[in-house]
Design a protein around this motif. Structure first.
Motif, short mmCIF file in Angstrom:
data_model
loop_
_atom_site.label_atom_id
_atom_site.label_comp_id
_atom_site.label_asym_id
_atom_site.label_seq_id
_atom_site.Cartn_x
_atom_site.Cartn_y
_atom_site.Cartn_z
N LYS A 37 10.14 32.28 22.83
CA LYS A 37 8.68 32.30 22.15
C LYS A 37 7.82 33.47 22.81
O LYS A 37 7.09 34.21 21.91
CB LYS A 37 8.09 30.96 22.60
N LYS A 38 8.08 33.58 24.18
CA LYS A 38 7.18 34.92 24.86
C LYS A 38 7.89 36.40 24.21
O LYS A 38 7.20 37.14 24.07
CB LYS A 38 7.27 34.79 26.26
N ARG A 39 9.15 36.28 24.25
CA ARG A 39 9.60 37.67 23.72
C ARG A 39 9.36 37.82 22.34
O ARG A 39 8.92 39.15 22.17
CB ARG A 39 11.27 37.63 23.93
N LEU A 40 9.25 36.86 21.45
CA LEU A 40 8.98 37.19 19.94
C LEU A 40 7.40 37.49 20.21
O LEU A 40 7.00 38.54 19.24
CB LEU A 40 9.21 35.88 19.19
N LYS A 41 6.73 36.65 20.85
CA LYS A 41 5.15 37.08 20.79
C LYS A 41 5.06 38.50 21.23
O LYS A 41 4.14 39.44 20.75
CB LYS A 41 4.40 36.08 21.62
N GLU A 42 5.48 39.02 22.44
CA GLU A 42 5.37 40.29 22.68
C GLU A 42 5.82 41.15 21.73
O GLU A 42 5.36 42.45 21.52
CB GLU A 42 6.22 40.68 24.06
N LEU A 43 7.23 40.87 20.70
CA LEU A 43 7.58 42.00 19.92
C LEU A 43 6.73 41.91 18.64
O LEU A 43 6.55 42.86 18.11
CB LEU A 43 9.01 41.31 19.41
N LYS A 50 3.56 41.52 7.15
CA LYS A 50 3.92 42.02 5.82
C LYS A 50 5.02 43.24 6.08
O LYS A 50 6.20 43.22 5.73
CB LYS A 50 2.87 42.40 4.81
N CYS A 51 4.36 43.99 6.71
CA CYS A 51 5.25 45.39 6.97
C CYS A 51 5.58 45.77 8.52
O CYS A 51 6.44 46.68 8.87
CB CYS A 51 4.72 46.57 6.32
N GLY A 52 5.01 45.18 9.45
CA GLY A 52 5.31 45.07 11.00
C GLY A 52 4.68 46.29 11.53
O GLY A 52 4.92 46.49 12.61
N MET A 53 3.78 47.01 11.02
CA MET A 53 2.98 48.06 11.53
C MET A 53 1.90 47.42 12.22
O MET A 53 1.67 46.50 12.42
CB MET A 53 2.67 49.14 10.75
N LYS A 67 -6.65 44.68 10.17
CA LYS A 67 -6.18 45.45 9.00
C LYS A 67 -5.08 46.10 9.27
O LYS A 67 -4.90 46.76 10.56
CB LYS A 67 -7.26 45.99 8.48
N CYS A 68 -4.18 46.18 8.30
CA CYS A 68 -2.80 46.77 8.80
C CYS A 68 -2.91 48.41 8.76
O CYS A 68 -3.62 48.78 7.57
CB CYS A 68 -1.74 46.30 7.80
N SER A 69 -2.30 49.26 9.73
CA SER A 69 -2.63 50.57 9.63
C SER A 69 -1.72 51.28 8.59
O SER A 69 -2.09 52.30 8.17
CB SER A 69 -2.25 51.10 10.94
N GLU A 70 -0.84 50.50 7.81
CA GLU A 70 0.05 51.10 6.91
C GLU A 70 -0.24 50.31 5.49
O GLU A 70 -0.77 51.09 4.45
CB GLU A 70 1.47 50.65 7.33
N CYS A 71 0.10 49.18 5.39
CA CYS A 71 -0.28 48.59 3.90
C CYS A 71 -1.73 48.19 3.61
O CYS A 71 -1.83 47.83 2.54
CB CYS A 71 0.74 47.50 3.77
N GLU A 72 -2.37 48.22 4.49
CA GLU A 72 -3.93 47.93 4.66
C GLU A 72 -4.25 46.33 4.20
O GLU A 72 -5.25 46.01 3.60
CB GLU A 72 -4.65 48.64 3.52
#
Length: 101
Positions: A37-43, A50-53, A67-72
């Motif tokens: 859980k800690k690893r996933l939170k850090e990741l 939506k897009c991971g950015m 606000k997403c820096s890529e898909c807004e």
């Protein structure tokens, strides 16, 4: 002379040993789950679902809007939608005007 344990005593000892080992394994699993859980939170922390950015956090009248820096995409944490819904229409318009290009 050493006496042999009775069948009931053997069952009890076996049951107690099983419970002891089971508890140890459950604790191992719990620790692994916490580490995962800690690893996933850090990741994923402050990443767009939506897009991971990366997300950019803006604090507006005590509401933290991401606000997403890529898909807004706009993202709200728990309780923030209720806070946004309490804004007057003019406050809501001002909130969204912050994000316009």
């Amino acid at each position: 002379m050493v006496s042999k344990p009775s069948e009931l005593e053997e069952e009890y000892i076996a049951r107690m040993e099983y419970e002891k080992r089971k508890k140890i394994e459950e604790e191992k699993h719990k620790k692994l789950a916490e580490e995962e859980k800690k690893r996933l939170k850090e990741l994923h922390y402050m990443r767009c679902p939506k897009c991971g950015m990366e997300l950019i956090e803006i604090d507006y009248k005590g509401i933290k809007v991401d606000k997403c820096s890529e898909c807004e995409g706009l993202w709200l944490d728990a309780g923030e939608l209720e806070a946004v819904s309490r804004l007057e229409k003019s406050g809501l318009d001002k909130l969204f005007s912050v994000f316009k290009k």
